[in-house]
Write a protein that holds these residues in place. Structure first.
Motif, PDB file in Angstrom:
ATOM      1  N   TYR A   1      28.072  22.426 -55.681  1.00  0.00           N
ATOM      2  CA  TYR A   1      27.558  22.560 -54.320  1.00  0.00           C
ATOM      3  C   TYR A   1      27.489  24.021 -53.880  1.00  0.00           C
ATOM      4  CZ  TYR A   1      27.856  17.543 -54.278  1.00  0.00           C
ATOM      5  OH  TYR A   1      27.678  16.225 -54.604  1.00  0.00           O
ATOM      6  N   GLU A   2      28.437  24.821 -54.305  1.00  0.00           N
ATOM      7  CA  GLU A   2      28.331  26.254 -54.001  1.00  0.00           C
ATOM      8  C   GLU A   2      27.106  26.847 -54.694  1.00  0.00           C
ATOM      9  OE1 GLU A   2      31.855  28.493 -54.727  1.00  0.00           O
ATOM     10  OE2 GLU A   2      33.008  27.487 -53.144  1.00  0.00           O
ATOM     11  N   GLY A   3      26.800  26.363 -55.888  1.00  0.00           N
ATOM     12  CA  GLY A   3      25.604  26.827 -56.589  1.00  0.00           C
ATOM     13  C   GLY A   3      24.335  26.460 -55.848  1.00  0.00           C
ATOM     14  N   LEU A   4      24.298  25.243 -55.300  1.00  0.00           N
ATOM     15  CA  LEU A   4      23.122  24.827 -54.542  1.00  0.00           C
ATOM     16  C   LEU A   4      22.942  25.672 -53.281  1.00  0.00           C
ATOM     17  CD1 LEU A   4      23.265  20.910 -54.687  1.00  0.00           C
ATOM     18  CD2 LEU A   4      21.770  22.432 -55.994  1.00  0.00           C
ATOM     19  N   VAL A   5      24.034  25.909 -52.559  1.00  0.00           N
ATOM     20  CA  VAL A   5      23.949  26.708 -51.333  1.00  0.00           C
ATOM     21  C   VAL A   5      23.515  28.130 -51.666  1.00  0.00           C
ATOM     22  CG1 VAL A   5      25.275  27.698 -49.425  1.00  0.00           C
ATOM     23  CG2 VAL A   5      25.606  25.303 -50.072  1.00  0.00           C
ATOM     24  N   LYS A   6      24.023  28.663 -52.766  1.00  0.00           N
ATOM     25  CA  LYS A   6      23.618  30.013 -53.154  1.00  0.00           C
ATOM     26  C   LYS A   6      22.131  30.068 -53.483  1.00  0.00           C
ATOM     27  CE  LYS A   6      24.488  33.737 -56.430  1.00  0.00           C
ATOM     28  NZ  LYS A   6      25.269  34.210 -57.590  1.00  0.00           N
ATOM     29  N   ALA A   7      21.639  29.058 -54.180  1.00  0.00           N
ATOM     30  CA  ALA A   7      20.217  29.032 -54.540  1.00  0.00           C
ATOM     31  C   ALA A   7      19.340  28.999 -53.301  1.00  0.00           C
ATOM     32  CB  ALA A   7      19.926  27.822 -55.432  1.00  0.00           C
ATOM     33  N   PHE A   8      19.804  28.323 -52.255  1.00  0.00           N
ATOM     34  CA  PHE A   8      19.001  28.146 -51.046  1.00  0.00           C
ATOM     35  C   PHE A   8      19.213  29.277 -50.051  1.00  0.00           C
ATOM     36  CE2 PHE A   8      18.065  26.052 -46.909  1.00  0.00           C
ATOM     37  CZ  PHE A   8      16.761  25.649 -47.168  1.00  0.00           C
ATOM     38  N   VAL A   9      20.469  29.636 -49.813  1.00  0.00           N
ATOM     39  CA  VAL A   9      20.802  30.620 -48.782  1.00  0.00           C
ATOM     40  C   VAL A   9      20.822  32.044 -49.327  1.00  0.00           C
ATOM     41  CG1 VAL A   9      22.614  31.400 -47.198  1.00  0.00           C
ATOM     42  CG2 VAL A   9      22.076  28.965 -47.374  1.00  0.00           C
TER      43      VAL A   9
ATOM     44  N   ARG B   1      34.010  24.161 -46.046  1.00  0.00           N
ATOM     45  CA  ARG B   1      34.112  25.107 -47.168  1.00  0.00           C
ATOM     46  C   ARG B   1      32.772  25.767 -47.463  1.00  0.00           C
ATOM     47  NH1 ARG B   1      33.578  24.537 -52.760  1.00  0.00           N
ATOM     48  NH2 ARG B   1      33.622  22.251 -52.753  1.00  0.00           N
ATOM     49  N   LEU B   2      31.717  24.975 -47.433  1.00  0.00           N
ATOM     50  CA  LEU B   2      30.401  25.535 -47.727  1.00  0.00           C
ATOM     51  C   LEU B   2      29.902  26.450 -46.616  1.00  0.00           C
ATOM     52  CD1 LEU B   2      28.571  22.482 -49.366  1.00  0.00           C
ATOM     53  CD2 LEU B   2      29.672  24.439 -50.492  1.00  0.00           C
ATOM     54  N   ALA B   3      30.321  26.184 -45.372  1.00  0.00           N
ATOM     55  CA  ALA B   3      29.955  27.076 -44.271  1.00  0.00           C
ATOM     56  C   ALA B   3      30.573  28.457 -44.489  1.00  0.00           C
ATOM     57  CB  ALA B   3      30.406  26.490 -42.941  1.00  0.00           C
ATOM     58  N   LEU B   4      31.832  28.489 -44.902  1.00  0.00           N
ATOM     59  CA  LEU B   4      32.488  29.764 -45.214  1.00  0.00           C
ATOM     60  C   LEU B   4      31.794  30.449 -46.377  1.00  0.00           C
ATOM     61  CD1 LEU B   4      36.259  28.756 -44.898  1.00  0.00           C
ATOM     62  CD2 LEU B   4      34.952  30.221 -43.342  1.00  0.00           C
ATOM     63  N   TRP B   5      31.399  29.684 -47.359  1.00  0.00           N
ATOM     64  CA  TRP B   5      30.692  30.217 -48.519  1.00  0.00           C
ATOM     65  C   TRP B   5      29.349  30.836 -48.092  1.00  0.00           C
ATOM     66  CZ3 TRP B   5      30.993  31.998 -53.160  1.00  0.00           C
ATOM     67  CH2 TRP B   5      29.934  31.909 -54.067  1.00  0.00           C
ATOM     68  N   GLY B   6      28.659  30.169 -47.181  1.00  0.00           N
ATOM     69  CA  GLY B   6      27.385  30.695 -46.697  1.00  0.00           C
ATOM     70  C   GLY B   6      27.560  32.024 -45.978  1.00  0.00           C
ATOM     71  N   ARG B   7      28.649  32.163 -45.218  1.00  0.00           N
ATOM     72  CA  ARG B   7      28.907  33.434 -44.527  1.00  0.00           C
ATOM     73  C   ARG B   7      29.199  34.544 -45.528  1.00  0.00           C
ATOM     74  NH1 ARG B   7      32.610  29.995 -41.422  1.00  0.00           N
ATOM     75  NH2 ARG B   7      31.377  29.013 -39.767  1.00  0.00           N
ATOM     76  N   ARG B   8      29.905  34.192 -46.573  1.00  0.00           N
ATOM     77  CA  ARG B   8      30.175  35.193 -47.612  1.00  0.00           C
ATOM     78  C   ARG B   8      28.884  35.636 -48.293  1.00  0.00           C
ATOM     79  NH1 ARG B   8      33.820  34.302 -53.093  1.00  0.00           N
ATOM     80  NH2 ARG B   8      33.256  36.278 -54.081  1.00  0.00           N
ATOM     81  N   LEU B   9      28.024  34.677 -48.576  1.00  0.00           N
ATOM     82  CA  LEU B   9      26.735  35.012 -49.189  1.00  0.00           C
ATOM     83  C   LEU B   9      25.929  35.951 -48.301  1.00  0.00           C
ATOM     84  CD1 LEU B   9      25.699  31.493 -50.532  1.00  0.00           C
ATOM     85  CD2 LEU B   9      26.357  33.477 -51.915  1.00  0.00           C
ATOM     86  N   MET B  10      25.978  35.702 -46.989  1.00  0.00           N
ATOM     87  CA  MET B  10      25.269  36.551 -46.034  1.00  0.00           C
ATOM     88  C   MET B  10      25.759  37.992 -46.145  1.00  0.00           C
ATOM     89  SD  MET B  10      23.150  36.877 -43.445  1.00  0.00           S
ATOM     90  CE  MET B  10      22.869  37.804 -41.939  1.00  0.00           C
ATOM     91  N   GLY B  11      27.058  38.180 -46.128  1.00  0.00           N
ATOM     92  CA  GLY B  11      27.606  39.525 -46.213  1.00  0.00           C
ATOM     93  C   GLY B  11      27.252  40.218 -47.516  1.00  0.00           C
ATOM     94  N   GLU B  12      27.391  39.506 -48.619  1.00  0.00           N
ATOM     95  CA  GLU B  12      27.101  40.106 -49.927  1.00  0.00           C
ATOM     96  C   GLU B  12      25.617  40.421 -50.079  1.00  0.00           C
ATOM     97  OE1 GLU B  12      29.085  41.112 -52.195  1.00  0.00           O
ATOM     98  OE2 GLU B  12      31.009  40.189 -51.710  1.00  0.00           O
ATOM     99  N   ALA B  13      24.752  39.545 -49.567  1.00  0.00           N
ATOM    100  CA  ALA B  13      23.312  39.774 -49.681  1.00  0.00           C
ATOM    101  C   ALA B  13      22.881  40.987 -48.872  1.00  0.00           C
ATOM    102  CB  ALA B  13      22.543  38.534 -49.227  1.00  0.00           C
ATOM    103  N   LEU B  14      23.437  41.169 -47.682  1.00  0.00           N
ATOM    104  CA  LEU B  14      23.100  42.335 -46.869  1.00  0.00           C
ATOM    105  C   LEU B  14      23.581  43.617 -47.532  1.00  0.00           C
ATOM    106  CD1 LEU B  14      23.773  41.090 -43.221  1.00  0.00           C
ATOM    107  CD2 LEU B  14      21.565  41.438 -44.359  1.00  0.00           C
ATOM    108  N   ILE B  15      24.761  43.574 -48.145  1.00  0.00           N
ATOM    109  CA  ILE B  15      25.258  44.738 -48.870  1.00  0.00           C
ATOM    110  C   ILE B  15      24.315  45.086 -50.011  1.00  0.00           C
ATOM    111  CG2 ILE B  15      27.093  45.546 -50.407  1.00  0.00           C
ATOM    112  CD1 ILE B  15      29.059  43.959 -48.660  1.00  0.00           C
ATOM    113  N   GLN B  16      23.859  44.064 -50.735  1.00  0.00           N
ATOM    114  CA  GLN B  16      22.938  44.289 -51.845  1.00  0.00           C
ATOM    115  C   GLN B  16      21.631  44.888 -51.355  1.00  0.00           C
ATOM    116  OE1 GLN B  16      21.112  40.860 -53.491  1.00  0.00           O
ATOM    117  NE2 GLN B  16      19.960  42.017 -55.000  1.00  0.00           N
ATOM    118  N   ALA B  17      21.080  44.328 -50.282  1.00  0.00           N
ATOM    119  CA  ALA B  17      19.803  44.822 -49.753  1.00  0.00           C
ATOM    120  C   ALA B  17      19.922  46.276 -49.298  1.00  0.00           C
ATOM    121  CB  ALA B  17      19.353  43.949 -48.591  1.00  0.00           C
ATOM    122  N   GLN B  18      21.005  46.595 -48.605  1.00  0.00           N
ATOM    123  CA  GLN B  18      21.202  47.961 -48.138  1.00  0.00           C
ATOM    124  C   GLN B  18      21.397  48.906 -49.308  1.00  0.00           C
ATOM    125  OE1 GLN B  18      24.520  47.093 -45.592  1.00  0.00           O
ATOM    126  NE2 GLN B  18      23.264  46.987 -43.753  1.00  0.00           N
ATOM    127  N   SER B  19      22.085  48.432 -50.344  1.00  0.00           N
ATOM    128  CA  SER B  19      22.319  49.259 -51.522  1.00  0.00           C
ATOM    129  C   SER B  19      21.019  49.581 -52.243  1.00  0.00           C
ATOM    130  CB  SER B  19      23.282  48.538 -52.480  1.00  0.00           C
ATOM    131  OG  SER B  19      23.425  49.241 -53.692  1.00  0.00           O
TER     132      SER B  19
END
Length: 241
Positions: free
Chosen positions: A113-121, A175-193
Motif C-alpha cells: 500500500y505504501e508502494g501504491l500511494v508513492k506511485a500515485f502521490v 499510517r498512509l496519511a503520514l506516509w503521504g506527508r513524508r512523500l510531499m516533503g521528500e518530493a519538494l526537496i528533490q524538485a528544489q535540488s
C-alpha cells in the motif's frame, strides 16, 4: 514563453521553437528538462517493477507491470527529441541520477500500500513540478513534456485498491496519511535540488528579456499550487493531507 494562441499554425510553432532554441541557454534548459524527465521515467519503471513483487494477487501484479511499461514507453519520444537537438540522451540524463535515486532510497515503500500511494502521490508531485516548468517552454516542447506526464488509466486502479484497503482497516489510513506527508516533503526537496543544481533550469524559471520569470511571490504561488494538488490527490485516495 507565452501560451500558444488559438490561431497558431504548425509553421508558426516551428518558427517559435527555432527562435527559442537559437538561445544556447534556453536549449540547455530544454535538454536538462528532457534529461531529467527521461531518467525519472526509467527510474519509475524500475521501482514499479520492483513493487510488483509486493502485489498480493496476480491481477495486482499485472496492473503494476502495465503501469511500469507505460513509464518506459514514454522514454523513446523524449530521447528522440533530445537527438533532434543534437544531444546524447544518456549524457543528458546522467546529472539527475543522484537526486532521483536519493529520493527513491529515502522513500522505499515497506509494503504494497505504501508502494501504491508513492506511485500515485509521489510521482504526481514530481510531475506537477515539471508541468510548472513546462509553462516556460515553446509550444512544441511544452506539448511533448505535458504528454509525457499524462496520468494513465491505471490511476483509477491505485485509488480503488487504497480506498478498499482503508475501508477494511481504518488504522491503515492513518499510517498512509503520514506516509503521504513524508512523500510531499521528500518530493519538494528533490524538485528544489534539481532546479538549484542545474543553472539552465534555474535561469528558465528566472525568465529573461523576452519572457517573464518567477519572482519570490510567483514562486510562492507555484509551491502553493503544488501543495494544493497534493491535497487533492490525497483526498482522492481517501487520506488526509
Amino acid at each position: 514563453m507565452t501560451e500558444s494562441q488559438a490561431g497558431d499554425t504548425p509553421v508558426s510553432r516551428a518558427r517559435e521553437a527555432e527562435l527559442a532554441l537559437a538561445d544556447p541557454a534556453y536549449r540547455e534548459a530544454v535538454v536538462d528538462l528532457l534529461g531529467v524527465l527521461s531518467y525519472g521515467e526509467i527510474s519509475a519503471f524500475e521501482r514499479l517493477a520492483e513493487d510488483a513483487k509486493l502485489a498480493p494477487t496476480l491481477e495486482d501484479k499485472v496492473a503494476i507491470a502495465q503501469m511500469a511499461a507505460g513509464e518506459l514507453g514514454r522514454v523513446e519520444r523524449l530521447h528522440g527529441r533530445l537527438r533532434e537537438l543534437g544531444a546524447d540522451p544518456f549524457v543528458a540524463m546522467a546529472p539527475f541520477g543522484a537526486a532521483i535515486d536519493q529520493f527513491h532510497e529515502h522513500t522505499a515503500p515497506s509494503d504494497w500500500y505504501e508502494g501504491l500511494v508513492k506511485a500515485f502521490v509521489g510521482d504526481g508531485l514530481a510531475d506537477d513540478f515539471y508541468r510548472e516548468i513546462a509553462a516556460y517552454l515553446d509550444a512544441g516542447t511544452r506539448e511533448l513534456v505535458l504528454s509525457s506526464l499524462e496520468e494513465g488509466p491505471h490511476a483509477a486502479f491505485v485509488v480503488d485498491r487504497v480506498r478498499a484497503a482503508i475501508a477494511r482497516d481504518h488504522r491503515l489510513g492513518g499510517r498512509l496519511a503520514l506516509w503521504g506527508r513524508r512523500l510531499m516533503g521528500e518530493a519538494l526537496i528533490q524538485a528544489q535540488s534539481v532546479a538549484a543544481e542545474r543553472e539552465a533550469l534555474s535561469a528558465l524559471l528566472a525568465g529573461g528579456v523576452d519572457r517573464p520569470g518567477l519572482d519570490l511571490a510567483a514562486l510562492g504561488r507555484m509551491f502553493a499550487r503544488l501543495t494544493e494538488r497534493h491535497t487533492e490527490r490525497m483526498s482522492e485516495l481517501g487520506l488526509d493531507a
